[in-house]
Design a protein around this motif. Structure first.
Motif, PDB file in Angstrom:
ATOM      1  N   GLY A 100      19.743  -6.715 -71.087  1.00 34.31           N
ATOM      2  CA  GLY A 100      18.641  -6.888 -70.395  1.00 34.31           C
ATOM      3  C   GLY A 100      18.519  -5.683 -69.808  1.00 34.31           C
ATOM      4  N   ASP A 101      17.737  -5.550 -68.594  1.00 35.44           N
ATOM      5  CA  ASP A 101      17.316  -4.292 -67.883  1.00 35.44           C
ATOM      6  C   ASP A 101      18.118  -4.229 -66.536  1.00 35.44           C
ATOM      7  N   SER A 102      19.062  -5.138 -65.994  1.00 37.94           N
ATOM      8  CA  SER A 102      19.716  -4.844 -65.034  1.00 37.94           C
ATOM      9  C   SER A 102      20.529  -3.449 -65.291  1.00 37.94           C
ATOM     10  N   ARG A 103      21.262  -2.950 -64.594  1.00 37.39           N
ATOM     11  CA  ARG A 103      22.013  -1.657 -64.669  1.00 37.39           C
ATOM     12  C   ARG A 103      23.307  -1.694 -64.003  1.00 37.39           C
ATOM     13  N   GLY A 104      24.096  -0.498 -64.681  1.00 35.12           N
ATOM     14  CA  GLY A 104      25.432  -0.419 -64.359  1.00 35.12           C
ATOM     15  C   GLY A 104      25.373   1.094 -64.009  1.00 35.12           C
ATOM     16  N   TYR A 105      26.344   1.812 -62.982  1.00 34.88           N
ATOM     17  CA  TYR A 105      26.441   3.178 -62.843  1.00 34.88           C
ATOM     18  C   TYR A 105      27.808   3.234 -62.308  1.00 34.88           C
ATOM     19  N   LEU A 106      28.381   4.498 -62.676  1.00 40.93           N
ATOM     20  CA  LEU A 106      29.857   4.929 -62.015  1.00 40.93           C
ATOM     21  C   LEU A 106      29.829   6.181 -61.397  1.00 40.93           C
ATOM     22  N   ASP A 121      17.445  -2.799 -72.128  1.00 39.09           N
ATOM     23  CA  ASP A 121      16.847  -3.595 -73.250  1.00 39.09           C
ATOM     24  C   ASP A 121      15.523  -3.745 -73.025  1.00 39.09           C
ATOM     25  N   THR A 122      14.587  -2.481 -73.064  1.00 34.31           N
ATOM     26  CA  THR A 122      13.028  -2.730 -72.819  1.00 34.31           C
ATOM     27  C   THR A 122      12.288  -2.102 -73.460  1.00 34.31           C
ATOM     28  N   PHE A 123      10.903  -2.698 -73.660  1.00 33.54           N
ATOM     29  CA  PHE A 123       9.982  -1.945 -74.542  1.00 33.54           C
ATOM     30  C   PHE A 123       9.816  -0.516 -74.271  1.00 33.54           C
ATOM     31  N   VAL A 124       9.753  -0.226 -73.073  1.00 30.03           N
ATOM     32  CA  VAL A 124       9.484   1.400 -72.558  1.00 30.03           C
ATOM     33  C   VAL A 124      10.710   2.194 -72.964  1.00 30.03           C
ATOM     34  N   GLN A 125      11.959   1.559 -72.797  1.00 26.39           N
ATOM     35  CA  GLN A 125      13.156   2.277 -73.280  1.00 26.39           C
ATOM     36  C   GLN A 125      13.177   2.493 -74.849  1.00 26.39           C
ATOM     37  N   LEU A 126      12.623   1.835 -75.557  1.00 31.40           N
ATOM     38  CA  LEU A 126      12.240   1.931 -76.925  1.00 31.40           C
ATOM     39  C   LEU A 126      11.240   3.228 -77.038  1.00 31.40           C
ATOM     40  N   ARG A 143       4.296  -1.548 -68.275  1.00 34.82           N
ATOM     41  CA  ARG A 143       5.091  -2.563 -69.207  1.00 34.82           C
ATOM     42  C   ARG A 143       6.526  -2.548 -69.029  1.00 34.82           C
ATOM     43  N   ARG A 144       7.032  -1.398 -67.989  1.00 31.89           N
ATOM     44  CA  ARG A 144       8.367  -1.181 -67.865  1.00 31.89           C
ATOM     45  C   ARG A 144       9.362  -2.394 -67.979  1.00 31.89           C
ATOM     46  N   SER A 145       8.651  -3.631 -67.448  1.00 29.26           N
ATOM     47  CA  SER A 145       9.552  -4.647 -67.018  1.00 29.26           C
ATOM     48  C   SER A 145       9.657  -5.784 -68.173  1.00 29.26           C
ATOM     49  N   LEU A 146       8.950  -5.462 -69.385  1.00 32.67           N
ATOM     50  CA  LEU A 146       9.141  -6.143 -70.706  1.00 32.67           C
ATOM     51  C   LEU A 146      10.417  -5.664 -71.297  1.00 32.67           C
ATOM     52  N   ILE A 147      11.234  -7.037 -71.208  1.00 33.65           N
ATOM     53  CA  ILE A 147      12.379  -6.704 -71.911  1.00 33.65           C
ATOM     54  C   ILE A 147      12.471  -7.312 -73.344  1.00 33.65           C
ATOM     55  N   THR A 148      13.617  -6.705 -74.279  1.00 33.36           N
ATOM     56  CA  THR A 148      13.476  -7.019 -75.560  1.00 33.36           C
ATOM     57  C   THR A 148      14.540  -8.026 -75.937  1.00 33.36           C
ATOM     58  N   GLN A 149      15.383  -8.388 -74.859  1.00 39.12           N
ATOM     59  CA  GLN A 149      16.186  -9.255 -75.084  1.00 39.12           C
ATOM     60  C   GLN A 149      16.910  -9.910 -73.856  1.00 39.12           C
ATOM     61  N   THR A 155      19.667 -16.073 -79.897  1.00 39.18           N
ATOM     62  CA  THR A 155      20.530 -14.921 -80.450  1.00 39.18           C
ATOM     63  C   THR A 155      20.241 -13.712 -79.660  1.00 39.18           C
ATOM     64  N   TYR A 156      21.380 -12.876 -79.213  1.00 40.71           N
ATOM     65  CA  TYR A 156      21.220 -11.418 -78.489  1.00 40.71           C
ATOM     66  C   TYR A 156      22.497 -10.836 -79.004  1.00 40.71           C
ATOM     67  N   ARG A 157      22.329  -9.556 -78.644  1.00 44.93           N
ATOM     68  CA  ARG A 157      23.377  -8.417 -79.173  1.00 44.93           C
ATOM     69  C   ARG A 157      23.607  -7.702 -77.931  1.00 44.93           C
ATOM     70  N   PRO A 158      24.869  -8.125 -77.187  1.00 46.10           N
ATOM     71  CA  PRO A 158      25.457  -7.491 -75.845  1.00 46.10           C
ATOM     72  C   PRO A 158      25.987  -6.223 -76.332  1.00 46.10           C
ATOM     73  N   ALA A 159      25.661  -5.136 -75.489  1.00 49.05           N
ATOM     74  CA  ALA A 159      26.422  -3.980 -75.499  1.00 49.05           C
ATOM     75  C   ALA A 159      27.638  -4.201 -74.768  1.00 49.05           C
ATOM     76  N   THR A 160      28.980  -3.772 -75.248  1.00 48.46           N
ATOM     77  CA  THR A 160      30.225  -3.675 -74.586  1.00 48.46           C
ATOM     78  C   THR A 160      30.811  -2.450 -74.623  1.00 48.46           C
ATOM     79  N   ALA A 161      31.634  -2.197 -73.656  1.00 49.68           N
ATOM     80  CA  ALA A 161      32.513  -1.008 -73.675  1.00 49.68           C
ATOM     81  C   ALA A 161      33.736  -1.247 -72.971  1.00 49.68           C
ATOM     82  N   LEU A 162      34.743  -0.280 -73.309  1.00 46.80           N
ATOM     83  CA  LEU A 162      35.955  -0.326 -72.540  1.00 46.80           C
ATOM     84  C   LEU A 162      36.004   1.143 -71.799  1.00 46.80           C
ATOM     85  N   LEU A 163      36.106   1.144 -70.350  1.00 42.34           N
ATOM     86  CA  LEU A 163      36.028   2.384 -69.805  1.00 42.34           C
ATOM     87  C   LEU A 163      37.367   2.785 -68.988  1.00 42.34           C
ATOM     88  N   PRO A 164      37.836   3.918 -69.154  1.00 47.41           N
ATOM     89  CA  PRO A 164      38.888   4.209 -68.222  1.00 47.41           C
ATOM     90  C   PRO A 164      38.475   4.549 -66.832  1.00 47.41           C
TER      91      PRO A 164
END
Length: 227
Positions: A100-106, A121-126, A143-149, A155-164
């Motif tokens: 989706g379009d919530s965010r994570g920052y470090l 995961d948004t139309f404008v990001q595409l 249309r910045r709030s139009l999410i693509t999933q 069905t959805y495709r999560p983005a995952t990562a393992l970060l130090p």
């Protein structure tokens, strides 16, 4: 530390969040009330069980838990959906999951600039990815709030990562009520300059409200204390 505000225009708050010893989660419901609120609460409730499970693969644990939440949302059959951004700590590794379009920052220990960990995961990001819009133009796009999933029982495709990570790192999760209205440079400066977690989270919400957000705004700010 979690802080949320319904904002000046919405009748209800579809955001939900959790901050524990090892787990942080934010979920921004979609689909209107009561469906959005229900979906975000299902995600928070399901993932909350990971707080007491020391998984050796935190990214996989998050993925499994979100899949269970997705199945429960499907069973409700109300057209409910939600974004989800979550981090789960295991030792010196942070598992990260995003839909989706919530965010994570470090903001790394000793760093002067924060790093964005997620891709919307948004139309404008595409459009940005294709070079049709700049990142700055995307911020004001109608249309910045139009999410693509989303996590909505389909069905959805999560983005995952393992970060130090290391002691002194600071993590921010936020709904788009913050990131759509406050520039990253301002968010990063606030994370760096206000060291108290509660005061920092409250200031970020206040900045979003002052910037004219009409959405619910929710932030989770967490520090890595030891690894």
């Amino acid at each position: 530390m979690t802080v949320t505000d319904v904002g000046p225009a919405r009748p209800n708050n579809e955001d939900a969040a959790f901050a524990g010893r090892r787990l942080v989660v934010i979920a921004d419901g979609v689909g209107g009330m009561p469906a959005g609120e229900m979906a975000s609460e299902i995600v928070i409730s399901t993932l909350g069980g990971l707080e007491d499970v020391d998984s050796i693969d935190p990214a996989a644990a998050l993925e499994d838990a979100v899949a269970r939440a997705n199945a429960q949302i499907a069973a409700e059959g109300q057209g409910a959906g939600t974004t989800v951004t979550a981090g789960l700590l295991h030792g010196d590794q942070l598992g990260l999951l995003h839909v989706g379009d919530s965010r994570g920052y470090l903001l790394a220990a000793g760093a002067t600039e924060m790093v964005r960990l997620t891709r919307d995961d948004t139309f404008v990001q595409l459009l940005v990815d294709r070079g049709s819009l700049t990142a700055e133009e995307a911020r004001g796009h109608p249309r910045r709030s139009l999410i693509t999933q989303a996590v909505q029982g389909e069905t959805y495709r999560p983005a995952t990562a393992l970060l130090p990570v290391e002691a002194g790192d600071r993590l921010l999760l936020c709904s788009d009520g913050l990131s759509d209205y406050v520039e990253d440079v301002v968010i990063g400066r606030t994370l760096r300059e206000i060291r108290d977690l509660d005061a920092c989270a409250k200031e970020l919400v206040a900045l979003a409200l002052a910037a004219g957000t009409y959405d619910n705004v929710t932030v989770v700010v967490a520090d890595v204390l030891a690894v």
